[in-house]
Scaffold this motif. Sequence first.
Motif, mmCIF file in Angstrom:
data_model
loop_
_atom_site.group_PDB
_atom_site.id
_atom_site.type_symbol
_atom_site.label_atom_id
_atom_site.label_comp_id
_atom_site.label_asym_id
_atom_site.label_seq_id
_atom_site.Cartn_x
_atom_site.Cartn_y
_atom_site.Cartn_z
ATOM 1 N N HIS A 51 5.422 29.268 -40.584
ATOM 2 C CA HIS A 51 4.185 30.044 -40.112
ATOM 3 C C HIS A 51 3.506 30.455 -41.426
ATOM 4 O O HIS A 51 2.338 30.083 -41.711
ATOM 5 C CB HIS A 51 4.408 31.400 -39.505
ATOM 6 N N HIS A 55 -0.221 28.828 -43.562
ATOM 7 C CA HIS A 55 -1.377 29.473 -44.286
ATOM 8 C C HIS A 55 -1.595 28.974 -45.494
ATOM 9 O O HIS A 55 -2.746 28.879 -45.923
ATOM 10 C CB HIS A 55 -0.763 30.990 -44.503
ATOM 11 N N HIS A 67 -5.716 33.498 -39.034
ATOM 12 C CA HIS A 67 -5.196 32.654 -37.746
ATOM 13 C C HIS A 67 -6.082 31.796 -36.993
ATOM 14 O O HIS A 67 -5.855 31.624 -35.860
ATOM 15 C CB HIS A 67 -4.186 33.547 -37.006
ATOM 16 N N TYR A 95 2.053 35.033 -32.263
ATOM 17 C CA TYR A 95 1.080 36.043 -32.036
ATOM 18 C C TYR A 95 0.469 35.383 -30.481
ATOM 19 O O TYR A 95 0.419 34.206 -30.285
ATOM 20 C CB TYR A 95 -0.016 36.103 -33.166
HETATM 21 ZN ZN LIG Z 1 -0.041 34.774 -40.276
#
Ligand SMILES: [Zn+2]
Length: 117
Positions: A51, A55, A67, A95
């Motif tokens: 994750h 980014h 995101h 998420y």
């Molecule tokens: Zn993130």
Amino acid sequence: MAYLAEFTRWAKHFGIPPPAVVVRKRHGGSYRKSRRTISLPANAGRDALVHEFAHHLAAEIHGTRGHGPHFRIALVETATVAYGRATRYPWASEYRTIAAWARRHGLGLDAAAAVRA
Ligand SMILES: [Zn+2]
């Protein structure tokens, strides 16, 4: 530094500079674009590495944060490199908006298989 070898390998794959890494006590990971730095706790799981690296990848390739679309594509690409198949990434633990997006695109189908592996 355990994470650095993995991040360096992934960065080489994508032809971008590796991120700097800070190990922190606080739970959860974060990425700071201005410093090209990923912060993670020492016991972070592979999904957290993926994750946060996504980014970094989205920032390096597109200059974007957050995101949004660039991040999500970067996440698919990083998951593919890290797990061999993007569907092995535990999308359901992302998420909610990302998990829903992944479901719509047919990802997350063999996350259960990845857990068993
Ligand atoms: Zn993130």
